[in-house]
Design an enzyme around this catalytic site. Structure first.
Site, PDB file in Angstrom:
ATOM      1  CG  ASP A  30      -2.363   0.847   1.001  1.00  0.00           C
ATOM      2  OD1 ASP A  30      -3.364   0.362   0.939  1.00  0.00           O
ATOM      3  OD2 ASP A  30      -2.037   2.120   1.027  1.00  0.00           O
ATOM      4  CD  GLU A 150     -13.735  -9.846  -3.398  1.00  0.00           C
ATOM      5  OE1 GLU A 150     -12.751 -10.462  -3.457  1.00  0.00           O
ATOM      6  OE2 GLU A 150     -14.609 -10.282  -2.666  1.00  0.00           O
ATOM      7  CG  LEU A 152     -15.332  -8.082  -0.143  1.00  0.00           C
ATOM      8  CD1 LEU A 152     -15.484  -6.959   0.901  1.00  0.00           C
ATOM      9  CD2 LEU A 152     -13.868  -8.446   0.205  1.00  0.00           C
ATOM     10  CD  GLU A 154     -17.473  -1.118   2.722  1.00  0.00           C
ATOM     11  OE1 GLU A 154     -18.082  -0.327   3.751  1.00  0.00           O
ATOM     12  OE2 GLU A 154     -17.175  -0.551   1.579  1.00  0.00           O
ATOM     13  CG  PHE A 251     -29.765  -6.647  -1.669  1.00  0.00           C
ATOM     14  CD1 PHE A 251     -29.440  -7.269  -0.984  1.00  0.00           C
ATOM     15  CD2 PHE A 251     -29.520  -5.162  -2.061  1.00  0.00           C
ATOM     16  CE1 PHE A 251     -28.326  -7.231  -0.359  1.00  0.00           C
ATOM     17  CE2 PHE A 251     -28.204  -4.880  -1.652  1.00  0.00           C
ATOM     18  CZ  PHE A 251     -27.584  -5.815  -0.786  1.00  0.00           C
ATOM     19  CB  CYS A 262     -19.701  -0.825  -4.071  1.00  0.00           C
ATOM     20  SG  CYS A 262     -18.095  -1.134  -2.923  1.00  0.00           S
ATOM     21  CE  LYS A 265     -16.359   2.182  -6.777  1.00  0.00           C
ATOM     22  NZ  LYS A 265     -15.700   1.498  -7.456  1.00  0.00           N
ATOM     23  CE  LYS A 325     -22.577  -2.970   4.426  1.00  0.00           C
ATOM     24  NZ  LYS A 325     -22.837  -4.276   3.397  1.00  0.00           N
TER      25      LYS A 325
HETATM   26  C1  UGA Z   1     -22.042  -4.069  -2.284  1.00  0.00           C
HETATM   27  C2  UGA Z   1     -22.417  -5.330  -2.993  1.00  0.00           C
HETATM   28  O1  UGA Z   1     -23.737  -6.067  -2.086  1.00  0.00           O
HETATM   29  C3  UGA Z   1     -21.226  -6.538  -2.854  1.00  0.00           C
HETATM   30  O2  UGA Z   1     -21.608  -7.612  -3.409  1.00  0.00           O
HETATM   31  C4  UGA Z   1     -20.207  -5.953  -3.592  1.00  0.00           C
HETATM   32  O3  UGA Z   1     -18.926  -6.743  -3.581  1.00  0.00           O
HETATM   33  C5  UGA Z   1     -19.670  -4.504  -3.224  1.00  0.00           C
HETATM   34  O4  UGA Z   1     -20.959  -3.775  -3.020  1.00  0.00           O
HETATM   35  C6  UGA Z   1     -18.670  -3.777  -3.804  1.00  0.00           C
HETATM   36  O5  UGA Z   1     -18.867  -3.670  -5.137  1.00  0.00           O
HETATM   37  O6  UGA Z   1     -17.553  -3.838  -3.753  1.00  0.00           O
HETATM   38  P1  UGA Z   1     -21.498  -3.057  -0.118  1.00  0.00           P
HETATM   39  O7  UGA Z   1     -21.354  -1.673  -0.643  1.00  0.00           O
HETATM   40  O8  UGA Z   1     -20.747  -3.503   1.126  1.00  0.00           O
HETATM   41  O9  UGA Z   1     -21.798  -4.209  -0.956  1.00  0.00           O
HETATM   42  O10 UGA Z   1     -22.987  -2.939   0.533  1.00  0.00           O
HETATM   43  P2  UGA Z   1     -24.507  -3.690   0.576  1.00  0.00           P
HETATM   44  O11 UGA Z   1     -24.569  -4.515   1.337  1.00  0.00           O
HETATM   45  O12 UGA Z   1     -24.840  -4.173  -1.200  1.00  0.00           O
HETATM   46  O13 UGA Z   1     -25.573  -2.322   0.775  1.00  0.00           O
HETATM   47  C7  UGA Z   1     -25.385  -1.220  -0.086  1.00  0.00           C
HETATM   48  C8  UGA Z   1     -26.655  -0.327   0.205  1.00  0.00           C
HETATM   49  O14 UGA Z   1     -27.769  -0.837  -0.077  1.00  0.00           O
HETATM   50  C9  UGA Z   1     -26.764   0.083   1.878  1.00  0.00           C
HETATM   51  O15 UGA Z   1     -26.943   1.585   2.130  1.00  0.00           O
HETATM   52  C10 UGA Z   1     -28.008  -0.558   2.214  1.00  0.00           C
HETATM   53  O16 UGA Z   1     -28.307   0.081   3.523  1.00  0.00           O
HETATM   54  C11 UGA Z   1     -28.987  -0.538   1.066  1.00  0.00           C
HETATM   55  N1  UGA Z   1     -29.633  -1.599   1.115  1.00  0.00           N
HETATM   56  C12 UGA Z   1     -29.475  -2.871   1.021  1.00  0.00           C
HETATM   57  C13 UGA Z   1     -30.830  -1.303   1.007  1.00  0.00           C
HETATM   58  O17 UGA Z   1     -31.529  -0.040   1.165  1.00  0.00           O
HETATM   59  N2  UGA Z   1     -32.232  -2.281   1.106  1.00  0.00           N
HETATM   60  C14 UGA Z   1     -31.789  -3.427   1.024  1.00  0.00           C
HETATM   61  O18 UGA Z   1     -32.630  -4.409   0.984  1.00  0.00           O
HETATM   62  C15 UGA Z   1     -30.463  -3.631   1.265  1.00  0.00           C
END
Ligand code: UGA
Length: 438
Positions: A30, A150, A152, A154, A251, A262, A265, A325
């Site tokens: 890094d 990827e 995953l 967070e 979801f 993620c 963007k 979240k």
């Molecule tokens: C997301 C994807 O879920 C991952 O699979 C992916 O690897 C990652 O982006 C990435 O591209 O690196 P993440 O950003 O950690 O993961 O967050 P999510 O769990 O997807 O949640 C995203 C947003 O959606 C949060 O603000 C959450 O509150 C919101 N959300 C989620 C809702 O409003 N409703 C839902 O039913 C689920």
């Protein structure tokens, strides 16, 4: 195997620790010396459950270490994973400067065959460009670029790294594919689906997954608006349609919509790339998803202002949650903070409590040291990030602390009946049933 991980923030730190857990020797690289020092001490630079124990275990065993020096990894590693950030640029397209910097630094140091495995999320068509650049920077070394997106999440980074839903490898080289199968031998032996494909499909699989998830969330939020307009309960609706296996319940949580580093963007970058390639139908679909998502934030802020009689000036607003979240301290593109900022801009005095995320750098917004302080004398309370802690609060214990017992549940996750029984007025947009239930 000897594995290097370039970029050790949200994605790279979990990936490096996961690779060590799979039995590989790992060096993470890094540009940030402070982050490197923290990780070398076995400590995590982010709040992510399970990450620190894994870092501790493998930095102590000697299987995992971190450095700022690319010369330590160049000819040492059999596979170099690229895990640097690809933030959104002013145009909406992905900013690939960190990826390019990694390639420019590593390329000239390579003298023997190696696989470069891209994990960062990039616009389709990037991998062949990187391959061409490595061919210029390290002619004859035998560098093969593969794409290994990827997935995953967070707050579930460790579990998702150790036991992914699927592994995707885009490559045109049978040898590189064999190397990647060896890297992932452990999850493959546990029957994790393995998808081998071309480079473009691998790049697109990643953004398609995130765009689909974003679309699912905006769809249920549009239905929440229908429920609000017509009288209906979006939570029951989501439960009921979610029983259909083709739809699924995950979801489909309506509320403030999606944020984070993620989804927003990645769909903006996909839209920009779709326009470049003339696929405007996709950018139009994404545009609708983005509009609905922006509406949800504005709607909650407007509801709060309305509850304050149309003028927020000098009124006290308590906000529960700042992270994008629960389960993370990440506030990038946080819906909760957008709403808090909108209310501060409207003249309200806004106090935010989050069990992990910091709000010190958010202009106009004050951090509450405790959840009690967040409630004290507030004219309206907003529940904007659904940490389990907030569901455990006793509404009766807080009703006397506030100036006005009014709660807007922007995540539809609190037990409204319980709060109402304790004397609160509760607003849950999308849960507007007018008839008595049977
Ligand atoms: C997301 C994807 O879920 C991952 O699979 C992916 O690897 C990652 O982006 C990435 O591209 O690196 P993440 O950003 O950690 O993961 O967050 P999510 O769990 O997807 O949640 C995203 C947003 O959606 C949060 O603000 C959450 O509150 C919101 N959300 C989620 C809702 O409003 N409703 C839902 O039913 C689920």
């Amino acid at each position: 195997m000897r594995v290097a991980v370039i970029g050790t923030n949200y994605l790279g730190a979990a990936h490096a620790a996961g690779m060590a857990e799979f039995g590989h020797e790992v060096i993470g690289v890094d540009v940030d010396p402070t982050r490197v020092a923290t990780l070398n001490a076995g400590r995590s630079t982010i709040f992510e459950e399970g990450l620190e124990p894994l870092l501790e275990r493998h930095t102590s065993s000697g299987r995992l270490r971190f450095t700022t020096d690319y010369t330590e990894i160049a000819d040492w590693a059999e596979v170099h994973f690229v895990c640097v950030g690809t933030p959104q640029s002013d145009t909406g397209a992905a900013d690939l400067s960190q990826v390019r910097a990694a390639v420019e630094t590593l390329g000239p140091l390579l003298t023997r065959p190696t696989v470069i495995a891209g994990k960062s999320t990039v616009p389709v068509g990037t991998a062949p460009q990187l391959q061409a650049r490595f061919d210029e920077l390290a002619p004859g070394a035998g560098v093969e670029v593969v794409w290994n997106p990827e997935f995953l999440r967070e707050s579930h980074a460790v579990a998702d790294t150790l036991r992914p839903d699927r592994i995707v490898i885009g490559t045109r080289s049978p040898d590189a594919l064999a190397t990647m199968r060896a890297v992932y031998a452990m999850p493959i032996s546990e029957n994790v689906p393995f998808v081998a494909c071309d480079l473009a499909t691998a790049e697109l699989i990643k953004v398609a997954a995130n765009a689909f998830l974003a679309t699912k969330i905006s769809f249920i939020n549009a239905m929440a608006q229908m429920c609000q307009a017509a009288g209906g309960d979006v939570t029951l609706l989501a439960d009921a349609i979610g029983y259909d296996k083709r739809i699924g319940r995950e979801f489909l949580n309506a509320g403030l919509g999606f944020g984070g580093g993620c989804l927003p963007k990645d769909i903006a970058a996909l839209s920009a790339r779709a326009n470049e390639l003339g696929v405007t139908v996709l950018s139009e679909l994404i545009g609708a998803v983005q509009d609905i998502n922006a509406d949800q934030r504005r709607e909650i802020a407007d509801l709060a202002i309305e509850a304050l009689g149309g003028d927020a000036t000098g009124r006290r607003v308590g906000v529960l949650g700042a992270a994008f979240k629960p389960g993370t301290d990440d506030t990038r593109n946080s819906p909760a903070l957008t709403v808090a900022t909108m209310l501060a801009d409207a003249g309200a005095s806004v106090r935010v409590f989050d069990p992990q995320a910091s709000v010190v750098e958010v202009p106009g917004v004050e951090a509450a040291a405790t959840v009690e302080e967040c409630f004290d004398n507030s004219d309206v309370m907003l529940h904007l990030t659904e940490w389990p802690l907030f569901r455990q609060l006793d509404p009766a214990a807080f009703v006397t602390r506030v100036a006005n017992p009014l709660l807007i549940d922007g995540r539809l996750k609190l037990d409204a009946d319980l709060w109402r029984a304790a004397g609160w007025t509760v607003v849950q947009p999308g849960r507007a049933v007018r008839d008595e239930r049977p």
